[in-house]
Design a protein around this motif. Structure first.
Motif, PDB file in Angstrom:
ATOM      1  N   GLU A 123       2.392  16.687  26.964  1.00 25.47           N
ATOM      2  CA  GLU A 123       2.760  17.683  27.970  1.00 25.47           C
ATOM      3  C   GLU A 123       3.544  18.743  27.220  1.00 25.47           C
ATOM      4  O   GLU A 123       4.450  18.402  26.444  1.00 25.47           O
ATOM      5  CB  GLU A 123       3.645  17.039  29.043  1.00 25.47           C
ATOM      6  N   SER A 124       3.169  19.994  27.448  1.00 27.26           N
ATOM      7  CA  SER A 124       3.837  21.027  26.656  1.00 27.26           C
ATOM      8  C   SER A 124       4.005  22.308  27.459  1.00 27.26           C
ATOM      9  O   SER A 124       3.151  22.652  28.287  1.00 27.26           O
ATOM     10  CB  SER A 124       3.011  21.307  25.399  1.00 27.26           C
ATOM     11  N   GLU A 125       5.114  22.991  27.197  1.00 22.90           N
ATOM     12  CA  GLU A 125       5.345  24.261  27.856  1.00 22.90           C
ATOM     13  C   GLU A 125       5.688  25.260  26.755  1.00 22.90           C
ATOM     14  O   GLU A 125       6.612  25.001  25.947  1.00 22.90           O
ATOM     15  CB  GLU A 125       6.521  24.123  28.830  1.00 22.90           C
ATOM     16  N   VAL A 126       4.923  26.357  26.730  1.00 21.95           N
ATOM     17  CA  VAL A 126       5.129  27.326  25.641  1.00 21.95           C
ATOM     18  C   VAL A 126       6.566  27.849  25.698  1.00 21.95           C
ATOM     19  O   VAL A 126       7.071  28.209  26.749  1.00 21.95           O
ATOM     20  CB  VAL A 126       4.113  28.479  25.751  1.00 21.95           C
ATOM     21  N   GLY A 127       7.229  27.819  24.551  1.00 26.02           N
ATOM     22  CA  GLY A 127       8.615  28.313  24.462  1.00 26.02           C
ATOM     23  C   GLY A 127       9.649  27.234  24.713  1.00 26.02           C
ATOM     24  O   GLY A 127      10.826  27.424  24.423  1.00 26.02           O
ATOM     25  N   LYS A 128       9.234  26.099  25.298  1.00 28.62           N
ATOM     26  CA  LYS A 128      10.234  25.075  25.625  1.00 28.62           C
ATOM     27  C   LYS A 128      10.071  23.792  24.809  1.00 28.62           C
ATOM     28  O   LYS A 128      11.028  23.033  24.652  1.00 28.62           O
ATOM     29  CB  LYS A 128      10.144  24.712  27.113  1.00 28.62           C
ATOM     30  N   GLY A 129       8.873  23.538  24.352  1.00 33.30           N
ATOM     31  CA  GLY A 129       8.666  22.328  23.549  1.00 33.30           C
ATOM     32  C   GLY A 129       7.554  21.443  24.071  1.00 33.30           C
ATOM     33  O   GLY A 129       6.912  21.763  25.078  1.00 33.30           O
ATOM     34  N   SER A 130       7.348  20.346  23.371  1.00 32.56           N
ATOM     35  CA  SER A 130       6.245  19.445  23.730  1.00 32.56           C
ATOM     36  C   SER A 130       6.744  18.016  23.796  1.00 32.56           C
ATOM     37  O   SER A 130       7.687  17.642  23.099  1.00 32.56           O
ATOM     38  CB  SER A 130       5.146  19.499  22.687  1.00 32.56           C
ATOM     39  N   THR A 131       6.075  17.233  24.649  1.00 36.25           N
ATOM     40  CA  THR A 131       6.350  15.790  24.704  1.00 36.25           C
ATOM     41  C   THR A 131       5.037  15.059  24.482  1.00 36.25           C
ATOM     42  O   THR A 131       4.103  15.213  25.258  1.00 36.25           O
ATOM     43  CB  THR A 131       6.927  15.398  26.077  1.00 36.25           C
ATOM     44  N   PHE A 132       4.970  14.272  23.401  1.00 37.31           N
ATOM     45  CA  PHE A 132       3.801  13.426  23.157  1.00 37.31           C
ATOM     46  C   PHE A 132       4.151  12.023  23.635  1.00 37.31           C
ATOM     47  O   PHE A 132       5.271  11.562  23.413  1.00 37.31           O
ATOM     48  CB  PHE A 132       3.453  13.393  21.658  1.00 37.31           C
ATOM     49  N   PHE A 133       3.189  11.349  24.303  1.00 36.06           N
ATOM     50  CA  PHE A 133       3.510   9.995  24.801  1.00 36.06           C
ATOM     51  C   PHE A 133       2.354   9.016  24.562  1.00 36.06           C
ATOM     52  O   PHE A 133       1.203   9.412  24.406  1.00 36.06           O
ATOM     53  CB  PHE A 133       3.859  10.032  26.298  1.00 36.06           C
ATOM     54  N   VAL A 134       2.729   7.738  24.545  1.00 34.55           N
ATOM     55  CA  VAL A 134       1.741   6.652  24.435  1.00 34.55           C
ATOM     56  C   VAL A 134       2.164   5.553  25.397  1.00 34.55           C
ATOM     57  O   VAL A 134       3.345   5.201  25.447  1.00 34.55           O
ATOM     58  CB  VAL A 134       1.706   6.045  23.013  1.00 34.55           C
ATOM     59  N   ASP A 135       1.229   5.040  26.187  1.00 32.15           N
ATOM     60  CA  ASP A 135       1.541   3.935  27.102  1.00 32.15           C
ATOM     61  C   ASP A 135       1.085   2.619  26.480  1.00 32.15           C
ATOM     62  O   ASP A 135      -0.086   2.461  26.128  1.00 32.15           O
ATOM     63  CB  ASP A 135       0.819   4.150  28.449  1.00 32.15           C
ATOM     64  N   PHE A 136       2.031   1.683  26.378  1.00 30.42           N
ATOM     65  CA  PHE A 136       1.715   0.380  25.786  1.00 30.42           C
ATOM     66  C   PHE A 136       1.653  -0.693  26.868  1.00 30.42           C
ATOM     67  O   PHE A 136       2.460  -0.658  27.803  1.00 30.42           O
ATOM     68  CB  PHE A 136       2.793  -0.019  24.777  1.00 30.42           C
ATOM     69  N   PRO A 137       0.749  -1.642  26.720  1.00 23.34           N
ATOM     70  CA  PRO A 137       0.743  -2.742  27.686  1.00 23.34           C
ATOM     71  C   PRO A 137       1.930  -3.668  27.399  1.00 23.34           C
ATOM     72  O   PRO A 137       2.183  -4.007  26.245  1.00 23.34           O
ATOM     73  CB  PRO A 137      -0.576  -3.458  27.409  1.00 23.34           C
ATOM     74  N   LEU A 138       2.625  -4.006  28.458  1.00 24.00           N
ATOM     75  CA  LEU A 138       3.795  -4.876  28.309  1.00 24.00           C
ATOM     76  C   LEU A 138       3.302  -6.322  28.274  1.00 24.00           C
ATOM     77  O   LEU A 138       2.550  -6.738  29.145  1.00 24.00           O
ATOM     78  CB  LEU A 138       4.694  -4.655  29.528  1.00 24.00           C
TER      79      LEU A 138
END
Ligand code: ADP
Length: 499
Positions: free
Chosen positions: A478-493
């Motif tokens: 998820e990213s917003e120009v000028g504000k930064g990005s968040t990369f994510f990964v969902d792991f099975p618990l």
């Protein structure tokens, strides 16, 4: 020592194996054309035979029941007429019987209790009709006693018989024997079988022609598609599969082929792009290494300070080259599946802290801040080494692209009963929406790469994507120009494994 087979020979023998295999397959499987043809013709034949047998059965039964009804009703009328003869025949019942037989087109006789024909008597009977009734009489008596009735209708000796126990002129035990030959039935049935044979031949020939045409129609698109698939296999990405004129299933098949073609062509051009970019990237450090080595020889050899500076450049460039080679190897190994996933259950919370340790030189000497919010004891099942590589790449990118505050936020939190999420956020420029979809497949390294705190080769996200897709884990950005990005990964618990 064992002799190695020459390479050319190996290639040739592999090729031969492939051809042999194809040949065997063709030998084993029957063509659709033949299967369809056999099915159609067989079906036609079965229908004709069924139809023929039903006809046979119906004709025989209808004829017999009509004959039985006819003989019974006429037999009863004969008996009545015999008991009440018209006055002109009163004296000659034998002649009257012949008249009746003629009128009704039947054989009529009256037998006494010993089976002798008493009516019509000689000379009324022509010589040809002097039939031996002993057998017929025995059968009649048998039928009457079986039926326990005074009259009976049955089939025997090629005729339909009506028999009745009667009395004549108020006396005696006599038998009326009325019969009708079944010649007509036999003639009709033999005519029917000839007709059926002719119809069968005709239908079979028709089915042969029709099924051959239909099978040809069915197999044509398959043959066409096979040819095109061969062209595609030889690297012609301009082939177009279409099956609109052959029905919905063929359209679907053609669409699937077109999709495969597009994907193969995309992968092909990506591979070409990768080779072009990577070779370019290989060349740059090599040029640098060569240039600085020459400089050491020609200029800085005697100057210790300059020499060390130039030698350092050579070391840095060699490192870059090594990491590029490493990434390319990793990517190709993961993609080709040479190293299958080594799945195990491990504590991700601890593992993530170990990965972060590898960046500690940035916090101590580079002025970077890592804000980590890690929920303890989250276990998952995965190939830990490969997952470690993916997370390292994502955190490395966040470090490279974060803003002037040099801060990277890391989090590991449970999001549901079955899932926990790893995310890494930076405060950099973000990613333009139109680039978000392509960053995972870009084999491009920006010019600024060598200035970054963490070395990047332009293959980092491709490696991440390949590893996570192999694990079938959800991931994204998820990213917003000028504000930064968040990369994510969902792991099975998963439950912690018992030691
Ligand atoms: P590299 O970072 O070595 O160029 P990657 O495959 O890791 O290669 O990344 C591909 C591209 O995705 C980068 O060149 C960059 O444009 C973009 N990208 C990756 N991570 C980030 C991030 N955290 N913020 C902004 N852009 C990013």
């Amino acid at each position: 020592m064992k002799q190695r087979k020459p390479r050319t020979e190996k290639v040739r023998s592999e090729k031969k194996k492939r051809t042999d295999w194809g040949y065997k397959r063709r030998q084993k499987s029957t063509s659709i054309y033949f299967l369809l043809w056999t099915a159609f013709s067989g079906l036609a034949l079965i229908v004709v035979l069924l139809f023929g047998f039903t006809q046979w059965f119906v004709v025989e039964n209808t004829y017999k029941s009509e004959a039985a009804k006819d003989v019974t009703s006429k037999g009863r009328r004969v008996e009545y007429s015999l008991k009440n003869p018209p006055s002109q025949f009163a004296d000659n019942p034998g002649f009257y019987l012949r008249v009746l037989a003629n009128d009704f087109n039947l054989n009529i006789v009256v037998l006494n209790e010993t089976g002798e024909v008493i009516l019509p008597q000689s000379p009324d009977l022509p010589t040809g009709e002097q039939v031996d009734f002993s057998q017929k009489f025995a059968r009649l008596q048998q039928e009457l006693s079986d039926a326990r009735q005074a009259e009976v209708t049955y089939f025997g000796n090629g005729e339909c018989v009506y028999g009745k126990n009667i009395s004549l002129n108020g006396q005696g035990n006599y038998y009326l024997y009325v019969s009708r030959p079944l010649e007509l039935l036999e003639t009709s049935l033999s005519q029917l079988s000839v007709r059926m044979l002719l119809i069968s031949i005709f239908v079979f020939v028709l089915a042969f022609a029709l099924s051959s045409a239909i099978s040809g129609w069915f197999t044509r698109p398959l043959i066409e598609m096979t040819d095109k698939a061969r062209q595609l296999a030889q690297g012609d990405f301009n082939v177009d599969f279409h099956g609109a004129e052959y029905g919905a299933e063929m359209v679907e098949l053609a669409d699937a082929f077109n999709y495969a073609r597009d994907e193969i062509s995309k992968t092909d051009s990506m591979q070409k792009e990768l080779i072009a970019n990577v070779s370019h990237d290989f060349k740059t450090p090599l040029t640098m290494i060569k240039a600085y080595a020459s400089m050491i020889i020609e200029i800085s050899g005697g100057n210790k300070e300059k020499r060390e500076k130039h030698a350092q450049v050579i070391i840095d460039e060699a490192d870059r080259l090594a990491s590029l080679v490493g990434d390319v190897l990793d990517l190709s190994k993961i993609r080709s599946g040479i190293n299958a996933l080594q799945m195990r259950t491990f504590n991700m919370s601890i593992y993530l802290r170990e990965i972060l340790e590898r960046f500690s030189y940035l916090t101590t000497t580079g002025g970077y801040t890592f804000v980590a919010d890690i929920q303890p004891n989250l276990f998952t099942g995965a190939d830990d080494l490969k997952i470690g590589q993916a997370l390292y790449n994502l955190i490395g990118n966040a470090v490279n692209y974060t803003g002037d505050d040099k801060t990277v936020y890391i989090s590991l939190q449970k999001t549901s009963d079955e899932i926990f999420r790893f995310s890494v956020r930076d405060t950099g420029d973000g990613i333009a929406p139109n680039e978000i979809a392509t960053i995972w497949d870009r084999y491009y390294r920006s010019d600024k790469a060598h200035k970054r705190p963490v070395q990047g080769t332009g293959l980092g996200l491709s490696i991440v994507k390949t590893i996570l897709e192999k694990h079938k884990f959800a991931f994204g950005v998820e990213s917003e120009v000028g504000k930064g990005s968040t990369f994510f990964v969902d792991f099975p618990l998963v439950e912690k494994e018992e030691p």
